[in-house]
Design a protein around this motif. Structure first.
Motif, short mmCIF file in Angstrom:
data_model
loop_
_atom_site.label_atom_id
_atom_site.label_comp_id
_atom_site.label_asym_id
_atom_site.label_seq_id
_atom_site.Cartn_x
_atom_site.Cartn_y
_atom_site.Cartn_z
N LEU A 259 4.30 65.89 125.68
CA LEU A 259 3.76 66.94 125.01
C LEU A 259 2.29 66.89 125.72
N PHE A 260 1.67 65.69 126.10
CA PHE A 260 0.42 65.79 126.73
C PHE A 260 0.26 65.42 128.11
N VAL A 261 -0.49 66.15 128.78
CA VAL A 261 -0.76 65.76 130.25
C VAL A 261 -1.22 64.22 130.55
N PRO A 262 -0.32 63.46 131.17
CA PRO A 262 -0.74 62.10 131.26
C PRO A 262 -2.25 61.91 131.86
N GLY A 263 -2.92 60.99 131.54
CA GLY A 263 -4.16 60.56 131.92
C GLY A 263 -4.58 59.39 131.57
N PHE A 264 -5.68 58.95 131.98
CA PHE A 264 -6.40 57.49 131.74
C PHE A 264 -6.45 57.35 130.21
N TRP A 265 -7.13 58.36 129.50
CA TRP A 265 -7.67 58.14 128.33
C TRP A 265 -6.46 58.53 127.37
N THR A 266 -5.57 59.36 127.88
CA THR A 266 -4.50 59.74 127.13
C THR A 266 -3.37 58.37 126.84
N LEU A 267 -3.04 57.71 128.24
CA LEU A 267 -2.41 56.45 128.11
C LEU A 267 -3.08 55.34 127.31
N LEU A 268 -4.53 55.57 127.36
CA LEU A 268 -5.27 54.43 126.78
C LEU A 268 -5.09 54.54 125.12
N GLY A 269 -5.02 55.60 124.64
CA GLY A 269 -4.96 55.98 123.25
C GLY A 269 -3.54 55.69 122.66
N ILE A 270 -2.46 56.00 123.53
CA ILE A 270 -1.11 55.78 123.05
C ILE A 270 -0.72 54.50 123.10
N LEU A 271 -1.55 53.72 124.00
CA LEU A 271 -0.95 52.34 124.15
C LEU A 271 -2.00 51.54 123.05
N LEU A 272 -3.00 51.98 122.78
CA LEU A 272 -3.77 51.43 121.75
C LEU A 272 -3.25 51.51 120.21
N ILE A 273 -2.66 52.47 119.91
CA ILE A 273 -1.77 52.80 118.78
C ILE A 273 -0.90 51.62 118.35
N PHE A 274 -0.29 50.91 119.50
CA PHE A 274 0.58 50.09 119.18
C PHE A 274 0.03 48.67 119.44
N SER A 275 -0.88 48.19 120.24
CA SER A 275 -1.32 47.28 120.98
C SER A 275 -2.15 46.46 119.93
N TRP A 276 -2.94 47.09 118.91
CA TRP A 276 -3.92 46.65 118.07
C TRP A 276 -3.24 45.61 117.09
N THR A 277 -2.00 45.83 117.11
CA THR A 277 -1.40 44.68 115.69
C THR A 277 -1.15 43.45 116.31
N SER A 278 -1.30 43.19 117.43
CA SER A 278 -0.91 41.82 118.14
C SER A 278 -1.79 40.65 117.38
N LEU A 279 -3.13 40.89 117.25
CA LEU A 279 -4.14 39.94 116.74
C LEU A 279 -4.03 39.81 115.10
N VAL A 280 -3.56 40.64 114.40
CA VAL A 280 -3.76 40.77 113.10
C VAL A 280 -3.10 39.69 112.31
N GLY A 281 -1.96 38.99 112.80
CA GLY A 281 -1.27 37.95 112.23
C GLY A 281 -2.33 36.67 112.23
N LEU A 282 -2.67 36.49 113.49
CA LEU A 282 -3.45 35.42 113.70
C LEU A 282 -4.79 35.32 113.03
N VAL A 283 -5.44 36.36 112.86
CA VAL A 283 -6.72 36.42 112.39
C VAL A 283 -6.53 36.27 110.82
N ARG A 284 -5.36 36.90 110.36
CA ARG A 284 -5.13 36.76 108.92
C ARG A 284 -4.95 35.47 108.58
N ALA A 285 -4.09 34.62 109.43
CA ALA A 285 -4.01 33.22 108.89
C ALA A 285 -5.25 32.60 108.93
N GLU A 286 -6.10 32.63 109.81
CA GLU A 286 -7.32 31.99 109.81
C GLU A 286 -8.35 32.38 108.53
N PHE A 287 -8.12 33.43 108.34
CA PHE A 287 -9.10 33.75 107.20
C PHE A 287 -8.54 33.36 105.76
N LEU A 288 -7.06 33.42 105.75
CA LEU A 288 -6.50 32.81 104.44
C LEU A 288 -6.70 31.26 104.29
#
Length: 407
Positions: A259-288
Motif C-alpha cells: 500500500l505504501f512506497v517502502p522507505g526508511f521512515w515507512t519501515l521504521l513506523g511499521i516495525l515500531l508498531i510491533f517492536s514496542w511490546t518486547s519490554l512491556v512485560g519486564l518493566v511491568r514486573a519490576e513495577f509490580l
C-alpha cells in the motif's frame, strides 16, 4: 590531610593530586558532574570487560566514520580551487555552467570537467571517489575464458588475474588511479561495493538505534503504567497486548508494503508498531515488585504524585534490568532491516543496503565477493552489538555490585 568531606553530598573522597587524579575526577572538573559510587563501579566493570569494551570502541569508531560517509566515499571533491575561488562541492550543488558545461548538476568525474578544473586549479578528493550510486564508467572490463570482454559485476583488482579489455589509454589511467580503485569490486550495476558497504552500515545502525530508542521508550512507559497502577488498568493492558501480539507481523508487513512506497521512515513506523511490546512485560514486573516497597510508601506519605513516584523513584530502579536488553534490541533492529531488504520488502531499489548486497550475492553466484562482503559486514555489526550487550549485562548485574560494595 589525605581526605576531605563534600559538604553537599556528605561523601568522603581522597583529594585528587595531579599524579593520582582519576578519570572521574578529571571528568568532574571538566564537565561539572560526578558519577555516583554505584554508577562508577558499573562503568569500571564495563571497562573491565575487555571484549565488550573494545567492541564498544570499535563500533563507535565505525559508526562515527560512516556518519560522515560523504567525506569518506563520494563522487564529488571535498574542495576545489577554480580560477582563484574556493568551492566545496561536497556541501553545495554547483551547476555545470560554472565550469563551462550546460547541465544542471555537475559530474566531476567526467574527463571534460576534470580537465577544465585541473587546468585552472585543483581538486581535493575523498579517499574513495565513489558514492553508493556512482557507476564506474571507466571500468574497461576483463577478458574471459572465451576471449569475451566481461562486464558487471566486476571482481576486485587484487582478486583477479584476468587481463583488462582494450580501452583508450586515458580511460585505463583513470581506472588505475588510487582513488578510483574498487577494493571490493563492483556489483551488477557497476557500483562500488566499498561505498555501498559504508553507506549501508550507516543506514543499518541509524535504523537500529532509532527503532531501539523509540520502541524502548514506548515499552517502558506502557509497562510502568501497567505495573504501577495495576488492577483494571493492568488487566485491560494485558488483554490488549495478547491480542496485539497475536497479529502476524509478516503478513501485515506484506500488506502495508503493497500500500505504501517502502522507505526508511515507512519501515521504521511499521516495525515500531510491533517492536514496542518486547519490554512491556519486564518493566511491568519490576513495577509490580517495587510499588509496595517501603520507599514508595514513604514517597506517597510525603505527598508525591503518582507520576513523580514513577519517574523519580521506580523507573531508575527498573531501568537497570531494562538497559541490559537494549544492545540486543539494537542487533535485532539491524537484522530486521537486513532481512526485509534481502526479501525485497525493505528500502527502495538502489538504496545502500547490506541486505540488498546479500541479495546481489544470491543472484550472482559467479561473483562471490558480493555475498562475502555483505556477510562479513553484517557479522561484524551484530557481533559487536552482542559483545556490547554482554558487557552491559555484566556491568549492571546487581549481584556483582553487591559483592564489590562488600569487598
Amino acid at each position: 590531610m589525605d581526605q576531605k568531606t563534600d559538604r553537599d553530598t556528605g561523601d568522603t573522597a581522597a583529594i585528587a593530586t595531579p599524579d593520582k587524579a582519576t578519570w572521574f575526577a578529571r571528568t568532574k572538573k571538566r564537565f561539572g558532574f560526578r558519577l555516583s559510587p554505584v554508577n562508577r563501579r558499573r562503568l569500571e566493570r564495563f571497562k573491565a570487560h575487555k571484549l565488550g569494551y573494545r567492541s564498544f570502541l570499535i563500533f563507535s569508531g565505525l559508526f562515527l566514520i560512516t556518519l560522515f560517509a560523504e567525506f569518506v566515499a563520494n563522487d564529488r571533491p571535498l574542495m576545489i580551487s577554480y580560477k582563484g575561488e574556493i568551492l566545496f562541492p561536497v556541501l553545495v550543488d554547483y551547476p555545470e555552467e560554472k565550469f563551462g558545461g550546460f547541465l544542471a548538476v555537475t559530474d566531476y568525474r567526467t574527463p571534460d570537467i576534470a580537465n577544465e578544473i585541473n587546468a585552472n586549479g585543483w581538486m581535493l578528493w575523498p579517499p574513495i571517489r565513489y558514492s553508493y550510486d556512482t557507476i564506474n564508467k571507466d571500468y574497461p572490463g576483463r577478458i574471459g575464458e572465451n576471449g569475451i570482454c566481461l562486464g558487471y559485476p566486476a571482481p576486485p583488482p587484487w582478486a583477479s588475474s584476468l587481463k583488462l579489455c582494450d580501452a583508450p589509454a586515458d580511460q585505463v589511467a583513470r581506472f588505475k588511479e588510487l582513488g578510483n580503485t574498487n577494493w571490493l569490486g563492483l556489483d551488477s550495476q557497476g557500483r562500488d561495493v566499498v561505498a555501498r558497504v559504508i553507506y549501508g552500515f550507516r543506514i543499518s545502525v541509524l535504523f537500529g538505534l532509532i527503532l531501539t530508542i523509540v520502541s524502548s521508550a514506548l515499552g517502558v512507559l506502557a509497562g510502568a503504567v501497567q505495573g504501577y497502577f495495576g488492577g483494571k488498568t493492568d488487566l485491560i493492558f494485558q488483554r490488549l497486548l495478547e491480542i496485539w501480539n497475536s497479529i502476524p507481523e509478516l503478513f501485515v508487513l506484506l500488506i502495508l508494503s503493497s500500500l505504501f512506497v517502502p522507505g526508511f521512515w515507512t519501515l521504521l513506523g511499521i516495525l515500531l508498531i510491533f517492536s514496542w511490546t518486547s519490554l512491556v512485560g519486564l518493566v511491568r514486573a519490576e513495577f509490580l515488585r517495587g510499588r509496595n516497597l517501603e520507599y514508595v510508601r514513604a514517597a506517597r506519605a510525603l505527598g508525591l504524585s503518582d507520576w513523580q513516584i514513577i519517574f523519580k523513584h521506580l523507573l531508575p530502579n527498573a531501568m537497570v534490568a531494562t538497559l541490559t536488553f537494549v544492545p540486543f534490541k539494537l542487533s535485532g533492529g539491524i537484522a530486521a532491516l537486513t532481512a526485509l531488504d534481502f526479501l525485497g520488502l525493505g528500502m527502495p531499489p538502489g538504496s545502500p543496503s547490506l541486505g540488498e548486497l546479500l541479495l546481489e550475492g544470491k543472484k550472482h553466484l559467479e561473483a562471490p565477493w558480493l555475498g562475502i562482503s555483505g556477510f562479513i559486514s553484517i557479522s561484524i555489526i551484530l557481533s559487536l552489538a552482542i559483545f556490547m550487550g554482554e558487557a552491559v549485562r555484566d556491568a549492571l548485574d546487581p549481584r556483582k555490585t553487591f559483592r564489590q560494595m562488600k569487598s
